[in-house]
Design a protein around this motif. Structure first.
Motif, PDB file in Angstrom:
ATOM      1  N   VAL A  39       5.294   3.728  -7.110  1.00  0.00           N
ATOM      2  CA  VAL A  39       6.162   4.555  -8.198  1.00  0.00           C
ATOM      3  C   VAL A  39       5.391   5.351  -9.063  1.00  0.00           C
ATOM      4  O   VAL A  39       5.630   6.537  -9.333  1.00  0.00           O
ATOM      5  CB  VAL A  39       7.296   3.653  -8.879  1.00  0.00           C
ATOM      6  N   ASN A  40       4.171   4.841  -9.586  1.00  0.00           N
ATOM      7  CA  ASN A  40       3.325   5.309 -10.453  1.00  0.00           C
ATOM      8  C   ASN A  40       2.774   6.595  -9.880  1.00  0.00           C
ATOM      9  O   ASN A  40       2.572   7.456 -10.650  1.00  0.00           O
ATOM     10  CB  ASN A  40       2.311   4.632 -11.141  1.00  0.00           C
ATOM     11  N   ASN A  41       2.339   6.489  -8.697  1.00  0.00           N
ATOM     12  CA  ASN A  41       1.776   7.695  -7.828  1.00  0.00           C
ATOM     13  C   ASN A  41       2.794   8.806  -7.965  1.00  0.00           C
ATOM     14  O   ASN A  41       2.295   9.889  -8.334  1.00  0.00           O
ATOM     15  CB  ASN A  41       1.537   7.366  -6.529  1.00  0.00           C
ATOM     16  N   ASN A  77     -10.216   4.299  -9.690  1.00  0.00           N
ATOM     17  CA  ASN A  77     -10.543   3.180 -10.355  1.00  0.00           C
ATOM     18  C   ASN A  77      -9.151   2.185 -10.488  1.00  0.00           C
ATOM     19  O   ASN A  77      -9.488   0.740 -10.290  1.00  0.00           O
ATOM     20  CB  ASN A  77     -10.979   3.254 -11.883  1.00  0.00           C
ATOM     21  N   VAL A  78      -8.036   2.746 -10.838  1.00  0.00           N
ATOM     22  CA  VAL A  78      -6.898   1.925 -10.999  1.00  0.00           C
ATOM     23  C   VAL A  78      -6.561   1.223  -9.446  1.00  0.00           C
ATOM     24  O   VAL A  78      -6.071   0.046  -9.675  1.00  0.00           O
ATOM     25  CB  VAL A  78      -5.783   2.504 -11.914  1.00  0.00           C
ATOM     26  N   VAL A  79      -6.518   2.148  -8.760  1.00  0.00           N
ATOM     27  CA  VAL A  79      -5.874   1.834  -7.343  1.00  0.00           C
ATOM     28  C   VAL A  79      -6.974   0.705  -6.858  1.00  0.00           C
ATOM     29  O   VAL A  79      -6.597  -0.303  -6.282  1.00  0.00           O
ATOM     30  CB  VAL A  79      -5.637   3.003  -6.363  1.00  0.00           C
ATOM     31  N   ALA A 130     -11.730   2.448   1.622  1.00  0.00           N
ATOM     32  CA  ALA A 130     -11.432   3.258   0.696  1.00  0.00           C
ATOM     33  C   ALA A 130     -10.408   4.588   0.902  1.00  0.00           C
ATOM     34  O   ALA A 130      -9.843   5.098   0.252  1.00  0.00           O
ATOM     35  CB  ALA A 130     -12.800   3.812   0.070  1.00  0.00           C
ATOM     36  N   GLU A 131     -10.869   5.072   2.322  1.00  0.00           N
ATOM     37  CA  GLU A 131     -10.233   6.080   2.700  1.00  0.00           C
ATOM     38  C   GLU A 131      -8.385   5.712   3.050  1.00  0.00           C
ATOM     39  O   GLU A 131      -7.912   6.757   3.202  1.00  0.00           O
ATOM     40  CB  GLU A 131     -10.855   6.516   3.992  1.00  0.00           C
ATOM     41  N   ASP A 132      -8.117   4.500   2.847  1.00  0.00           N
ATOM     42  CA  ASP A 132      -6.701   4.163   3.027  1.00  0.00           C
ATOM     43  C   ASP A 132      -6.038   4.340   1.720  1.00  0.00           C
ATOM     44  O   ASP A 132      -5.077   3.968   1.700  1.00  0.00           O
ATOM     45  CB  ASP A 132      -6.810   2.601   3.442  1.00  0.00           C
ATOM     46  N   MET A 133      -6.630   4.563   0.553  1.00  0.00           N
ATOM     47  CA  MET A 133      -6.322   4.478  -0.751  1.00  0.00           C
ATOM     48  C   MET A 133      -6.555   5.740  -1.538  1.00  0.00           C
ATOM     49  O   MET A 133      -6.239   5.846  -2.719  1.00  0.00           O
ATOM     50  CB  MET A 133      -7.153   3.259  -1.753  1.00  0.00           C
ATOM     51  N   THR A 134      -6.447   6.822  -0.612  1.00  0.00           N
ATOM     52  CA  THR A 134      -6.429   8.143  -1.351  1.00  0.00           C
ATOM     53  C   THR A 134      -5.367   8.580  -1.672  1.00  0.00           C
ATOM     54  O   THR A 134      -4.223   7.812  -1.264  1.00  0.00           O
ATOM     55  CB  THR A 134      -7.058   9.155  -0.212  1.00  0.00           C
ATOM     56  N   GLU A 137      -2.801   9.206   1.125  1.00  0.00           N
ATOM     57  CA  GLU A 137      -2.544   7.883   1.779  1.00  0.00           C
ATOM     58  C   GLU A 137      -1.984   6.625   1.075  1.00  0.00           C
ATOM     59  O   GLU A 137      -1.276   5.866   1.803  1.00  0.00           O
ATOM     60  CB  GLU A 137      -3.817   7.310   2.530  1.00  0.00           C
ATOM     61  N   LEU A 138      -2.019   6.543  -0.320  1.00  0.00           N
ATOM     62  CA  LEU A 138      -1.732   5.662  -0.867  1.00  0.00           C
ATOM     63  C   LEU A 138      -0.058   5.130  -0.639  1.00  0.00           C
ATOM     64  O   LEU A 138       0.415   3.900  -0.268  1.00  0.00           O
ATOM     65  CB  LEU A 138      -1.554   5.818  -2.363  1.00  0.00           C
ATOM     66  N   PRO A 139       1.062   6.244  -0.574  1.00  0.00           N
ATOM     67  CA  PRO A 139       2.287   5.986  -0.331  1.00  0.00           C
ATOM     68  C   PRO A 139       2.526   5.194   0.989  1.00  0.00           C
ATOM     69  O   PRO A 139       3.379   4.173   1.295  1.00  0.00           O
ATOM     70  CB  PRO A 139       3.084   7.446  -0.292  1.00  0.00           C
ATOM     71  N   ARG A 140       1.643   5.630   2.070  1.00  0.00           N
ATOM     72  CA  ARG A 140       1.736   5.103   3.518  1.00  0.00           C
ATOM     73  C   ARG A 140       1.233   3.567   3.382  1.00  0.00           C
ATOM     74  O   ARG A 140       1.952   2.683   3.925  1.00  0.00           O
ATOM     75  CB  ARG A 140       0.933   5.788   4.326  1.00  0.00           C
ATOM     76  N   LEU A 141       0.383   3.387   2.668  1.00  0.00           N
ATOM     77  CA  LEU A 141      -0.330   1.924   2.267  1.00  0.00           C
ATOM     78  C   LEU A 141       0.578   1.241   1.599  1.00  0.00           C
ATOM     79  O   LEU A 141       1.006  -0.150   2.070  1.00  0.00           O
ATOM     80  CB  LEU A 141      -1.616   1.920   1.627  1.00  0.00           C
ATOM     81  N   CYS A 142       1.338   1.568   0.443  1.00  0.00           N
ATOM     82  CA  CYS A 142       2.204   0.834  -0.132  1.00  0.00           C
ATOM     83  C   CYS A 142       3.427   0.463   0.763  1.00  0.00           C
ATOM     84  O   CYS A 142       3.996  -0.675   0.607  1.00  0.00           O
ATOM     85  CB  CYS A 142       2.558   1.522  -1.488  1.00  0.00           C
ATOM     86  N   SER A 143       3.849   1.370   1.479  1.00  0.00           N
ATOM     87  CA  SER A 143       4.883   1.009   2.478  1.00  0.00           C
ATOM     88  C   SER A 143       4.723  -0.100   3.495  1.00  0.00           C
ATOM     89  O   SER A 143       5.480  -0.881   3.625  1.00  0.00           O
ATOM     90  CB  SER A 143       5.343   2.364   3.166  1.00  0.00           C
TER      91      SER A 143
END
Length: 330
Positions: A39-41, A77-79, A130-134, A137-143
């Motif tokens: 949600v912050n993203n 950094n936060v992610v 690291a490439e999973d957290m760009t 890509e973050l919405p996909r990882l969080c889902s």
């Protein structure tokens, strides 16, 4: 009374109760961390960019620990701090690992299906790159994290024996859910509050929309409020609507029911202080209107709720588990 019936009333070992309590809390914590980051993203894409990521650090009172490692609260950094940092006990990686370790100690009580899924999930989480957290890509990882946590809940629901073990698990789950719902509401209302001229504008409304979707509450909210969206309506729904499973009221009522069943049907005599605290909190929430909460300060109200939930956790662990509170109660 048969031997099987008698076994239900044998008090669970204190260590077992504590580990099951924390197994559930860590799983709920990991899922909600994914929700908060997601949600912050969405917020940062609409509003003030990287400045918003500091709000997540503030939300968990992690400023000191975070800035011991990182100079700036940037997206990256936060992610990293909240997803893969093994030194951060609140990161997703640390939460899932801790859930697995608590489950390991209770292999005789949990189902084989629960244990297998936790192992597979933990291995996959530990391998996040690291490439999973760009940002893309973050919405996909969080889902994915949310889906795996929900799979754990489904497996648990279908395979866990309904005894004291189940009730301690549920007690931890719903206390954590109440706490995390207050946090995800606070991140929008207090820390990301727009300028006066932007309140009610397109950006503000889209953020409330994103918040509801992040807690899987948009469609439920629309059943109660078919038209319009305001801070008061959303806050009232997440705090006080007893029919929404992730609301604070619903979570605290369910936690109170678990404590009541432990004391009434399973013969556990401890927990009188926690029971009184539940009574007071639920009575207060049932008699307050969202307009009064907003008028008195939503952030202050949420902060008070969080402190009461911490106090409840301390009382439960002390009375049932014989544990002096440690960092897990933070």
């Amino acid at each position: 009374m048969s031997v099987t019936e008698q076994s239900i009333y044998v008090p669970l070992l204190a260590r077992s109760a504590d580990q099951l309590f924390w197994l559930a809390r860590y799983m709920e914590r990991a899922e909600n961390m994914a929700r908060i980051l997601d949600v912050n993203n969405q917020f940062s894409a609409d509003a003030r960019g990287s400045q918003n990521w500091r709000s997540v650090v503030q939300l968990f009172a992690d400023d000191e620990r975070f800035h011991d490692i990182y100079d700036v609260a940037s997206y990256a950094n936060v992610v990293r701090f909240y997803v893969t940092d093994r030194e951060n006990a609140g990161s997703i990686v640390s939460s899932i690992r801790a859930a697995k370790e608590n489950a390991r100690g209770q292999r005789p009580l949990i189902s084989t299906e629960m244990w297998v899924h936790l192992n597979v999930f933990n291995d996959a989480v530990q391998a996040i790159r690291a490439e999973d957290m760009t940002m893309q890509e973050l919405p996909r990882l969080c889902s994915w994290v949310k889906e795996q946590c929900q799979m754990h809940y489904g497996i648990t629901e279908g395979t866990f024996f309904r005894g004291q073990s189940w009730l301690f698990y549920q007690l931890g789950k719903h206390l954590e859910r109440a706490d995390q719902t207050t946090r995800i509401l606070d991140i929008k209302y207090h820390l990301l509050l727009p300028t006066v001229w932007a309140v009610g504008g397109a950006v503000d409304v889209s953020q409330w929309n994103a918040l509801l979707r992040s807690v899987a509450g948009y469609h439920a909210f629309r059943r109660v409020h078919p038209r319009g969206m305001s801070p008061e309506k959303v806050a009232g729904f997440l705090l006080l609507n007893g029919q929404f499973a992730r609301s604070v009221v619903a979570s605290l009522h369910r936690a109170e029911e678990c404590l009541d069943l432990l004391r009434r049907e399973h013969g556990l005599r401890a927990g009188s202080e926690a029971a009184e605290m539940f009574d007071e909190m639920n009575a207060a929430l049932s008699s307050v209107a969202i307009e009064d909460i907003i008028r008195g300060g939503l952030h202050e109200f949420i902060d008070s709720l969080q402190r009461q939930i911490i106090a409840l956790t301390i009382a439960v662990r002390r009375d049932f588990c014989g544990v002096v509170p440690d960092e897990q109660t933070d």
